[in-house]
Structure formats: structure tokens, C-alpha cells
Scaffold this motif. Structure first.
Motif, PDB file in Angstrom:
ATOM      1  N   GLY A  91       0.844  -1.181   0.000  1.00  0.00           N
ATOM      2  CA  GLY A  91       0.000   0.000   0.000  1.00  0.00           C
ATOM      3  C   GLY A  91       0.883   1.236   0.000  1.00  0.00           C
ATOM      4  N   PRO A  92       0.528   2.257  -0.762  1.00  0.00           N
ATOM      5  CA  PRO A  92       1.365   3.467  -0.793  1.00  0.00           C
ATOM      6  C   PRO A  92       1.557   4.059   0.604  1.00  0.00           C
ATOM      7  N   TYR A  93       0.542   3.904   1.470  1.00  0.00           N
ATOM      8  CA  TYR A  93       0.637   4.462   2.820  1.00  0.00           C
ATOM      9  C   TYR A  93       1.734   3.798   3.629  1.00  0.00           C
ATOM     10  N   GLU A  94       2.137   2.584   3.230  1.00  0.00           N
ATOM     11  CA  GLU A  94       3.210   1.911   3.971  1.00  0.00           C
ATOM     12  C   GLU A  94       4.529   2.652   3.819  1.00  0.00           C
ATOM     13  N   ILE A  95       4.624   3.446   2.771  1.00  0.00           N
ATOM     14  CA  ILE A  95       5.832   4.247   2.594  1.00  0.00           C
ATOM     15  C   ILE A  95       5.621   5.663   3.115  1.00  0.00           C
ATOM     16  N   THR A  96       4.460   6.232   2.861  1.00  0.00           N
ATOM     17  CA  THR A  96       4.322   7.674   3.033  1.00  0.00           C
ATOM     18  C   THR A  96       3.678   8.102   4.345  1.00  0.00           C
ATOM     19  N   TYR A  97       3.079   7.169   5.117  1.00  0.00           N
ATOM     20  CA  TYR A  97       2.390   7.590   6.348  1.00  0.00           C
ATOM     21  C   TYR A  97       3.080   7.046   7.592  1.00  0.00           C
ATOM     22  N   PRO A  98       3.132   7.857   8.648  1.00  0.00           N
ATOM     23  CA  PRO A  98       3.569   7.293   9.919  1.00  0.00           C
ATOM     24  C   PRO A  98       2.546   6.246  10.343  1.00  0.00           C
ATOM     25  N   GLY A  99       3.021   5.150  10.883  1.00  0.00           N
ATOM     26  CA  GLY A  99       2.092   4.094  11.275  1.00  0.00           C
ATOM     27  C   GLY A  99       1.579   3.281  10.106  1.00  0.00           C
ATOM     28  N   GLY A 100       2.206   3.458   8.969  1.00  0.00           N
ATOM     29  CA  GLY A 100       1.735   2.756   7.777  1.00  0.00           C
ATOM     30  C   GLY A 100       2.152   1.303   7.719  1.00  0.00           C
ATOM     31  N   SER A 101       3.152   0.940   8.516  1.00  0.00           N
ATOM     32  CA  SER A 101       3.652  -0.434   8.466  1.00  0.00           C
ATOM     33  C   SER A 101       2.569  -1.432   8.809  1.00  0.00           C
ATOM     34  N   VAL A 102       2.583  -2.574   8.135  1.00  0.00           N
ATOM     35  CA  VAL A 102       1.573  -3.590   8.404  1.00  0.00           C
ATOM     36  C   VAL A 102       1.931  -4.415   9.627  1.00  0.00           C
ATOM     37  N   GLU A 103       3.148  -4.273  10.129  1.00  0.00           N
ATOM     38  CA  GLU A 103       3.573  -5.157  11.207  1.00  0.00           C
ATOM     39  C   GLU A 103       3.671  -4.471  12.557  1.00  0.00           C
ATOM     40  N   HIS A 104       3.930  -3.194  12.572  1.00  0.00           N
ATOM     41  CA  HIS A 104       4.106  -2.501  13.854  1.00  0.00           C
ATOM     42  C   HIS A 104       3.764  -1.031  13.654  1.00  0.00           C
ATOM     43  N   TRP A 105       3.840  -0.272  14.750  1.00  0.00           N
ATOM     44  CA  TRP A 105       3.578   1.159  14.653  1.00  0.00           C
ATOM     45  C   TRP A 105       4.892   1.884  14.401  1.00  0.00           C
ATOM     46  N   ASN A 106       5.004   2.550  13.253  1.00  0.00           N
ATOM     47  CA  ASN A 106       6.222   3.299  12.980  1.00  0.00           C
ATOM     48  C   ASN A 106       5.976   4.791  13.165  1.00  0.00           C
ATOM     49  N   GLU A 107       6.820   5.404  14.002  1.00  0.00           N
ATOM     50  CA  GLU A 107       6.674   6.839  14.286  1.00  0.00           C
ATOM     51  C   GLU A 107       6.945   7.675  13.047  1.00  0.00           C
ATOM     52  N   GLU A 108       7.970   7.282  12.316  1.00  0.00           N
ATOM     53  CA  GLU A 108       8.328   8.051  11.135  1.00  0.00           C
ATOM     54  C   GLU A 108       8.034   7.211   9.894  1.00  0.00           C
ATOM     55  N   THR A 109       7.797   7.871   8.778  1.00  0.00           N
ATOM     56  CA  THR A 109       7.376   7.146   7.579  1.00  0.00           C
ATOM     57  C   THR A 109       8.536   6.336   7.000  1.00  0.00           C
ATOM     58  N   GLY A 110       8.186   5.354   6.218  1.00  0.00           N
ATOM     59  CA  GLY A 110       9.191   4.560   5.529  1.00  0.00           C
ATOM     60  C   GLY A 110      10.040   5.423   4.618  1.00  0.00           C
ATOM     61  N   ALA A 111       9.423   6.424   4.006  1.00  0.00           N
ATOM     62  CA  ALA A 111      10.148   7.306   3.092  1.00  0.00           C
ATOM     63  C   ALA A 111      11.289   8.003   3.817  1.00  0.00           C
TER      64      ALA A 111
END
Lengths: 278, 393
Positions: free
Chosen positions: B313-333
């Protein structure tokens, strides 16, 4: 005239043509192909059929191009000089001729086999460019030029471990030995086992090609492995019916070790056979 | 005539040189083959093509060129019909002749053939065969129909020769196909190229000894460039999910690079890189490694290779918390940027076939983040990416 295979060696039409072109035009012939498709044997059989001498130069990872030309045995010269040997004054006494030199100065046009050229250092083929092209080289120690009396028939084999430089390839002819089809394989086996029982041969070939067709096998069995396997089958006098027995408890063909050389492959094959039976 | 053939080969991007060309002409001059198109095919291949990866290209070029030559209309008005007929009759047995009579005589048969040829030419424009092979039609190269008109192939074997290159049996060796069990060796050779860069000076003991001996015992120091592997690599593998389909190819790449490089580290991630990656896929829960730690530990001389399909999902890169496995504070990007800022030499290898890339928005985003340094995981893609890795930033 020309090479048409021998009684021990079946050469496909393409291969015959490539060999004959290389002989006629005096170019080195580079042979590639799966391991066990008879690349090295080609040189042996070619020399036998032409009645020419065979000079074999087996390449290892440490082989240098210079070793094919000549080597200057500086250490024995040093030792001789300490001992006051008179030979020491003539540097020519310490020049050891390499395979290329031997081939160049042979009385009769020989076959020179440079075996597994890809094993050597990546620069190795480049170091032989001029020697193979002009068939001459210069011995610095004695200031003499060695020129080939007649251009030897050069067969070079490669197992594709390293890419060969373009400049080198330009100077060679190239042939890729394909894995033989079933009919050709039967011919090859006829040559090696003239007295084998027809049904055993049939069954063995079938299981052989079945094994080769199994996807994912790391090292596919080759012609030479098939021949070894058949030798074992014949030696153990295994009846053809054993090979045919697909639903036997034992899924693997007898003496499979001659065909499959990798435990993962054996494992995979066992699994597949098990699945096929269910 | 052969000049055209030469340029046809060049057109098909075969690296054929003039010297090789002259060799071929020379071979023909020596009558290595004579009036035998199949023989010519094998000879030309032996002389001009030096890599089995190129065989397929050669087959295509050959078929393309000789399609032109072979479709020279044998049944054109220029060829006297009487001659053709007498030639034909040589091939026919009495019985066959009788059967021809049954079909309305040779004239009728020839007429039908000519018509059918025309028809076929129209329908099969661009095809490499004139008339169907085999089958029950009386007109065909391999047909066993007694009424069949065999178009002289007994003499020059045109038709069986066409089959040799039309089979294109070397297709799977062509280098733009994906990396397979067979092609992994080729890939490995490409990788070896970049293992050879970098050099330093060291004492060449062997040469020093022999030079000293040569020098009548006076010490003669020799230096030589050191041949060590100067390349340092970090590999980031995407695992799980959509990557399962590509696992075999990744394994092969893994084993290829593993044997090739001394300075190499592997990390795993899922879909996109966030604050942590892991070294052991079995224990990914417990043993994550901070990406900051990687940046601090490995210098900028390390080159980074990411392997992943970048489909998520594009949000997995561009959104905080977008990861499908855990809560990420900062975006993958952000994390990707951090890594890419530190490791200037970086590429992304994508096992997805390139034509599918534009279907995935996430893949486009990743491609932008990578500044277009994403390559398909094929032999060609690998070569390209190696070039990029070796470029000075």
C-alpha cells in the motif's frame, strides 16, 4: 577429409562443421557446454582421428599465460652459479619450454588442447591474444623469436565460470555443445555399450531423461554420468524390470549415486517420486 | 549479398566485428560449406557468435534475413515452367504421377499451389514459413501426403534448415530473461567484475625472489598491485508477503553474492524499511537492528543493494504508522532517505518484471525515492545496477 567423429565419439553435424572450419581456417576453436558433454574428449578423439599428436594444457586457477610459452628457471640458475657449473653461462639451459612452444615447433601439425580456460585468472586469455593470433612469441632471455612451423589445431574448452574477454573471443571460433537429444544419446550409448540389452537401455534412458526433466535439480546428470551409471547397471547385472518398477517401495533408481551427485538433489527427487506415487 | 546479412546481425545487436566477418567470407572461400543453407547457418554461428547467450539473437536475425531470401518466389514467371516441371518429375515415382493425374494433372496441381502460395503470403505476412509444414495439405515441406508437392527440399534442405533457427532452442539462454538456475552463473560473472576494482601496493614476494635471483643475488624489490576485493556491500532483502513468489530468485542472488564478497552484510525487512531491520529472519521479533546503528557502523564506502518487489500500500511508505507489522513513528520514506543519504551508492533490484511496474503506485514512489535507480532482477538489470553502483556519485 575432415573430422566426422570417431568410433568412440559421436559428433553432431554442427560440431563437425565447427571443427572443420577451425581446421581449415587455422583458428582456435572455443568449446562450451554443460559439464560432461564431451568437450575435453573432443580434442582427444580429434587427434586420434587425424593421427596427430595431442598436447594437453590443463589450466588451473594459478596457471599463468607465460607458463604456456616458456619458464625461466631462475632458481636453478642461481644454484648452478653458486656451484660454479659451466651451464650457467648459457641462459638457454634454463628456459623450460611450455605447451605452446612445443606445439609451435612440432614436426607434424599437432592438436593443442587448452582445457578449462575459465579456471585461470581473468586476464589469462588476454595474455595469450597475440600468441594465438600470430602463433609466435618472443623469448626475452635468449632474444629469439619462436614462430609456429605450422599453426596447430587449438581446441579450448570453457565451463563458463568466467566471462572471456571480447578481444579473445574475436580470435576464436565458438561452438556450444548442446545436451544430446534422445536419439543422439542412443547413438552415443551404442558406441559405448554395443552389447547392452535393448530393453535395459530403453528403460535406463527413460529414467535418465526423467531425472533430467525434474525441475530444480542443481546438477543435472550428464552424458558421462549416464555412461558411468550404465556401466554400474551392467556390472551389477540389474534387470530392466527393476528400472521399470515405478511403484516399487524404493523410489530412487538403483545406483542413483552415479546420476545425482548432490544430497539436496537426491532428497528433492525422492520427494517428487513419493508425490508422484500417491 | 552477405554485407546485408552482416548489417542485419548488427541491427539485432550482435557484437559481430569485421574481422569475424572476414573469417566467414574466408571460410566460404575455402568451401567449408557449399550450397547448404543449414551448413551455412552453423558455420556463420560458429564464426560470428561467441556466446551461447547470443545464439537466440542470431537465430532471430538469421530467420529475419533468410525469410527475405527464401521467399524469393520460385513460382514466379521468370522461372520457366517447363524446367520446373521436368525437375519435379525427377522426384516423382510412376505411382505418384498417376495420383497427380487423379488430381487433375500436374498443371492443375501447380495452379492450385500457386494460388495457395499467394493466399498464404497474404495471410502470413511476416511469418517465417511459406506454407504449413506437415498436415494433410498436399503442399507442405514435411507432409507425407503422396500428392504432396515437395518443394525441392531434398536437394538443398531449405525447409529443415529453417526449422533449426525457427526452433530458437537457445531462447532461454538469452540474457534479458530473469535470473534462473542456469543464468545465475552468468549473473555471478557480472558481479565478479565489480569485485576486481580497487587496488593498493604490496610487496610481491615471489617476484622479488625471482628478480633477486635474476639479479645475481642482489636484492631487487618488486611491488605489485594487491588483488583484494575492495567492494563492500550491504544487502537488504524484502521477505514475506508478496516476496514469497520471488524467493527462489532471491536465494540464488543471495548465494551468488555470498561467495563473491568478503565485506558483505545482509539485512531483512518487510515491504519497506523502517527504524529496524533484522539479521536473522527466524528471530525477527526479538533481534531487530536499529537503522541508525547501521548508518553509524558502516561507512559511506559501503554500497547498498535493496532487493524487494516494492509492491505494498502506498501508505506503507508515506504515512507514519503505515507499516503492516508494527507502529512506525516516522514514515518509511524518511528512513529510506536516511539510508540513501548515507549510502550514496545504492540500487534497488526488483524481481517484478518491468512491464508491471507502472501498475503499482508504491513502486513508483519507491522509484522516485531511489532516484530511478531501480532495476529489474534480471541479468541485464543486474549489469545495469552494477554500473550504477560503480559510478562516482
Amino acid at each position: 577429409m575432415g573430422f566426422t567423429g570417431t568410433k568412440n565419439y559421436i559428433a553432431s553435424k554442427e560440431l563437425q562443421l565447427a571443427v572443420n572450419a577451425a581446421i581449415t581456417l587455422e583458428k582456435p576453436l572455443l568449446i562450451k557446454g554443460e559439464p560432461g558433454t564431451g568437450k575435453t574428449m573432443l580434442a582427444e578423439e580429434l587427434s586420434a582421428s587425424l593421427g596427430a599428436d595431442l598436447l594437453q594444457w590443463h589450466i588451473k586457477s594459478t596457471t599463468k599465460a607465460q607458463q604456456g610459452l616458456y619458464e625461466y628457471d631462475a632458481v636453478s640458475r642461481l644454484r648452478d652459479s653458486q656451484l660454479g657449473d659451466a651451464r650457467v653461462h648459457n641462459i638457454g639451459n634454463y628456459i623450460v619450454k611450455g605447451k605452446l612452444w612445443q606445439a609451435f615447433t612440432a614436426e607434424k601439425r599437432p592438436v593443442l588442447l587448452i582445457d578449462e580456460i575459465d579456471k585461470a585468472d581473468i586476464e589469462f586469455p588476454n595474455d595469450l591474444l597475440l600468441e594465438l593470433d600470430k602463433m609466435e612469441f618472443f623469448v626475452y632471455e635468449t632474444q629469439e623469436r619462436i614462430v609456429a612451423k605450422q599453426r596447430p589445431i587449438v581446441i579450448i574448452t570453457s565451463n563458463n565460470e568466467k566471462e572471456l574477454p571480447d578481444a579473445f573471443l574475436r580470435r576464436c571460433f565458438f561452438h556450444y555443445i548442446q545436451f544430446p537429444e534422445r536419439e543422439e544419446m542412443t547413438q552415443i550409448l551404442d558406441v559405448h555399450f554395443p552389447n547392452i540389452k535393448k530393453d535395459l537401455l530403453e528403460k535406463a534412458l527413460t529414467s535418465f531423461f526423467q531425472i533430467r526433466d525434474v525441475g530444480g535439480i542443481k546438477k543435472k546428470p550428464s552424458t558421462s554420468e549416464l555412461i558411468d551409471w550404465l556401466k554400474l547397471l551392467v556390472a551389477d547385472d540389474i534387470p530392466a524390470s527393476v528400472l521399470q518398477d515405478n511403484d516399487a517401495k524404493n523410489a530412487l533408481p538403483p545406483l542413483y549415486g552415479a546420476l545425482l551427485k548432490n544430497e539436496q538433489d537426491i532428497h528433492l527427487f525422492e520427494k517428487l517420486m513419493f508425490m508422484a506415487r500417491r | 549479398m552477405l554485407i546485408e546479412f552482416f548489417f542485419k546481425l548488427r541491427e539485432y545487436r550482435l557484437k559481430t566485428s569485421i574481422t569475424e566477418w572476414l573469417d566467414l567470407v574466408n571460410a566460404l572461400d575455402h568451401d567449408v560449406v557449399h550450397a547448404d543453407i543449414e551448413g551455412f547457418y552453423f558455420l556463420a554461428r560458429t564464426v560470428l557468435v561467441k556466446d551461447e547467450n547470443q545464439y537466440d539473437k542470431f537465430d532471430k536475425a538469421f530467420a529475419d534475413y533468410f525469410k527475405g531470401v527464401q521467399s524469393i518466389n520460385l513460382f514466379d514467371k521468370e522461372i520457366p515452367e517447363d524446367w520446373l516441371r521436368s525437375e519435379m518429375e525427377k522426384f516423382l515415382s510412376d505411382e505418384e504421377k498417376k495420383k497427380i493425374e487423379a488430381l487433375g494433372g500436374l498443371d492443375k496441381l501447380m495452379e492450385t499451389l500457386q494460388e495457395r502460395l499467394k493466399e498464404q503470403e497474404k495471410r502470413h505476412q511476416g511469418g517465417s514459413k511459406w506454407i504449413g509444414t506437415g498436415g494433410t495439405s498436399p503442399f507442405g515441406a514435411n507432409g507425407h501426403n503422396p500428392e504432396g508437392v515437395r518443394i525441392g527440399q531434398d536437394k538443398n534442405r531449405n525447409f529443415s534448415a529453417v526449422k533449426v533457427w525457427d526452433k530458437r532452442q537457445f531462447k532461454n539462454l538469452s540474457s534479458d530473461v530473469e535470473i534462473g538456475t542456469r543464468n545465475i552463473k552468468v549473473a555471478l560473472r557480472r558481479l565478479r567484475k565489480f569485485a576486481r576494482t580497487g587496488a593498493s601496493e604490496e610487496l610481491d614476494i615471489k617476484d622479488t625472489i625471482s628478480s633477486t635471483a635474476r639479479n645475481a643475488g642482489y636484492l631487487d624489490l618488486k611491488m605489485a598491485p594487491e588483488r583484494h576485493n575492495a567492494i563492500k556491500l550491504l544487502l537488504f532483502f524484502d521477505v514475506g508477503g508478496s516476496m514469497d513468489a520471488h524467493i527462489k530468485r532471491c536465494e540464488e542472488l543471495f548465494s551468488a553474492v555470498h561467495t563473491e564478497f568478503k565485506h558483505i552484510e545482509f539485512f531483512y525487512f518487510h515491504n519497506c524499511i523502517y527504524e529496524g531491520v533484522w539479521k536473522d529472519n527466524q528471530r525477527r521479533g526479538q533481534q531487530t537492528m536499529d537503522v541508525y546503528q547501521i548508518i553509524h557502523k558502516y561507512g559511506t564506502d559501503y554500497k547498498a543493494i535493496f532487493v524487494g518487489d516494492a509492491t505494498m500500500g502506498p501508505y506503507e511508505i508515506t504515512y507514519p504508522g503505515g507499516s503492516v507489522e508494527h507502529w512506525n513513528e516516522e514514515t518509511g520514506a524518511v528512513w529510506m532517505e536516511r539510508l540513501l543519504n548515507h549510502f550514496e551508492h545504492a540500487v534497488w533490484l526488483n524481481p517484478q518484471p518491468k512491464p508491471y511496474w507502472h501498475y503499482h503506485a508504491s513502486l513508483q514512489i519507491m522509484q522516485e525515492l531511489m532516484k530511478n535507480r531501480m532495476y529489474p532482477l534480471t541479468v541485464d538489470g543486474l549489469t545495469e545496477s552494477i554500473k550504477t553502483l560503480l559510478k562516482k556519485a
